[in-house]
Design a protein around this motif. Structure first.
Motif, PDB file in Angstrom:
ATOM      1  N   GLU A  93      11.055   6.275   2.597  1.00 50.09           N
ATOM      2  CA  GLU A  93       9.716   6.276   2.021  1.00 50.09           C
ATOM      3  C   GLU A  93       9.497   7.560   1.238  1.00 50.09           C
ATOM      4  O   GLU A  93       9.703   8.654   1.757  1.00 50.09           O
ATOM      5  N   ARG A  94       9.059   7.425   0.010  1.00 47.69           N
ATOM      6  CA  ARG A  94       8.851   8.575  -0.868  1.00 47.69           C
ATOM      7  C   ARG A  94       7.645   9.404  -0.420  1.00 47.69           C
ATOM      8  O   ARG A  94       6.622   8.854  -0.026  1.00 47.69           O
ATOM      9  N   THR A 121       4.762   8.875  -3.032  1.00 43.46           N
ATOM     10  CA  THR A 121       4.190   7.532  -3.124  1.00 43.46           C
ATOM     11  C   THR A 121       4.264   6.863  -1.753  1.00 43.46           C
ATOM     12  O   THR A 121       5.165   6.055  -1.507  1.00 43.46           O
ATOM     13  N   PRO A 122       3.348   7.185  -0.840  1.00 39.86           N
ATOM     14  CA  PRO A 122       3.381   6.554   0.479  1.00 39.86           C
ATOM     15  C   PRO A 122       3.397   5.023   0.361  1.00 39.86           C
ATOM     16  O   PRO A 122       2.709   4.446  -0.472  1.00 39.86           O
ATOM     17  N   GLY A 123       4.243   4.405   1.164  1.00 37.15           N
ATOM     18  CA  GLY A 123       4.394   2.957   1.114  1.00 37.15           C
ATOM     19  C   GLY A 123       5.476   2.486   0.160  1.00 37.15           C
ATOM     20  O   GLY A 123       5.819   1.313   0.150  1.00 37.15           O
ATOM     21  N   ALA A 124       6.034   3.391  -0.659  1.00 41.58           N
ATOM     22  CA  ALA A 124       7.119   3.043  -1.588  1.00 41.58           C
ATOM     23  C   ALA A 124       8.451   3.368  -0.917  1.00 41.58           C
ATOM     24  O   ALA A 124       8.735   4.532  -0.611  1.00 41.58           O
ATOM     25  N   TRP A 125       9.244   2.345  -0.682  1.00 45.61           N
ATOM     26  CA  TRP A 125      10.526   2.478   0.005  1.00 45.61           C
ATOM     27  C   TRP A 125      11.654   2.213  -0.980  1.00 45.61           C
ATOM     28  O   TRP A 125      11.539   1.353  -1.856  1.00 45.61           O
ATOM     29  N   GLN A 126      12.751   2.946  -0.833  1.00 46.15           N
ATOM     30  CA  GLN A 126      13.875   2.763  -1.738  1.00 46.15           C
ATOM     31  C   GLN A 126      15.156   3.247  -1.083  1.00 46.15           C
ATOM     32  O   GLN A 126      15.138   3.885  -0.035  1.00 46.15           O
ATOM     33  N   PHE A 186      11.721  12.484   0.465  1.00 51.29           N
ATOM     34  CA  PHE A 186      11.379  11.392   1.367  1.00 51.29           C
ATOM     35  C   PHE A 186      10.671  11.874   2.621  1.00 51.29           C
ATOM     36  O   PHE A 186      11.018  12.913   3.189  1.00 51.29           O
ATOM     37  N   ASP A 232      10.034   9.586   5.342  1.00 50.06           N
ATOM     38  CA  ASP A 232      10.440   8.807   6.516  1.00 50.06           C
ATOM     39  C   ASP A 232      11.580   7.885   6.122  1.00 50.06           C
ATOM     40  O   ASP A 232      11.868   7.687   4.939  1.00 50.06           O
ATOM     41  N   HIS A 279      10.464  -4.709  -0.616  1.00 42.56           N
ATOM     42  CA  HIS A 279       9.579  -3.542  -0.553  1.00 42.56           C
ATOM     43  C   HIS A 279       9.823  -2.507  -1.640  1.00 42.56           C
ATOM     44  O   HIS A 279       9.202  -1.450  -1.634  1.00 42.56           O
ATOM     45  N   THR A 280      10.710  -2.805  -2.584  1.00 42.92           N
ATOM     46  CA  THR A 280      10.936  -1.857  -3.666  1.00 42.92           C
ATOM     47  C   THR A 280       9.898  -2.074  -4.762  1.00 42.92           C
ATOM     48  O   THR A 280       9.277  -3.130  -4.851  1.00 42.92           O
TER      49      THR A 280
END
Length: 161
Positions: free
Chosen positions: A31-32, A35-40, A126, A128, A140-141
């Motif tokens: 998780e960035r 940008t909370p909630g943005a996973w990559q 990141f 988390d 989720h991306t």
């Protein structure tokens, strides 16, 4: 100031690497901070004079806090994506998008779920991490990376579509 689509088309693609870590039929996503909630997946650019594999090790050390892992395979082709014309970021002024070599990786023997220590990461990119099924990583991306994630995960044999 927004870059028009026409001017972006003439910009080069940034060469980069993507690390897809697997363990127990799951993949690692992060998780960035910005940008909370943005996973990559962890990823980053290839610097001048570096091989793709050297860049992968450096980027994973910077982003995951661990540069010790095994490369199981790499994508057959480079995977491309374009930045949206609405993206306001320094990278979008220099590049139209990224072309990435995707790597399937694993930590430890026999590929245990370990290795990530964000407190040792030199880039604080990141906040988390978690392990998810491969299709969940795609879901989720961010929207403009979805096609690249589908292609990369398919090329590595992790999804069918």
């Amino acid at each position: 100031m927004e870059i028009s689509a026409v001017s972006q088309e003439h910009l080069p693609y940034r060469e980069s690497v993507v690390g897809v870590f697997v363990a127990h039929d799951e993949v690692l996503v992060l998780e960035r901070f910005d940008t909370p909630g943005a996973w990559q997946f962890p990823q980053g650019g290839i610097e001048s004079g570096e091989s793709a594999e050297q860049a992968l090790v450096r980027e994973m050390q910077e982003e995951l806090g661990c540069g010790e892992f095994q490369i199981l395979q790499s994508s057959a082709d480079m995977i491309y994506y374009d930045f949206p014309t609405t993206l306001i970021a320094p990278i979008s002024k220099m590049f139209r998008g990224q072309k990435s070599r995707w790597y399937l990786c694993a930590f430890g023997e026999p590929f245990e779920v370990m290795g990530v220590d964000l407190s040792r990461a030199t880039d604080r990119e990141f906040a988390d991490f978690r392990w998810v099924k491969p299709y969940e990583a795609y879901e989720h991306t961010i929207y403009w990376k979805k096609d690249a994630y589908r292609k990369g995960l398919k090329d590595l044999g992790l999804v069918d579509v």
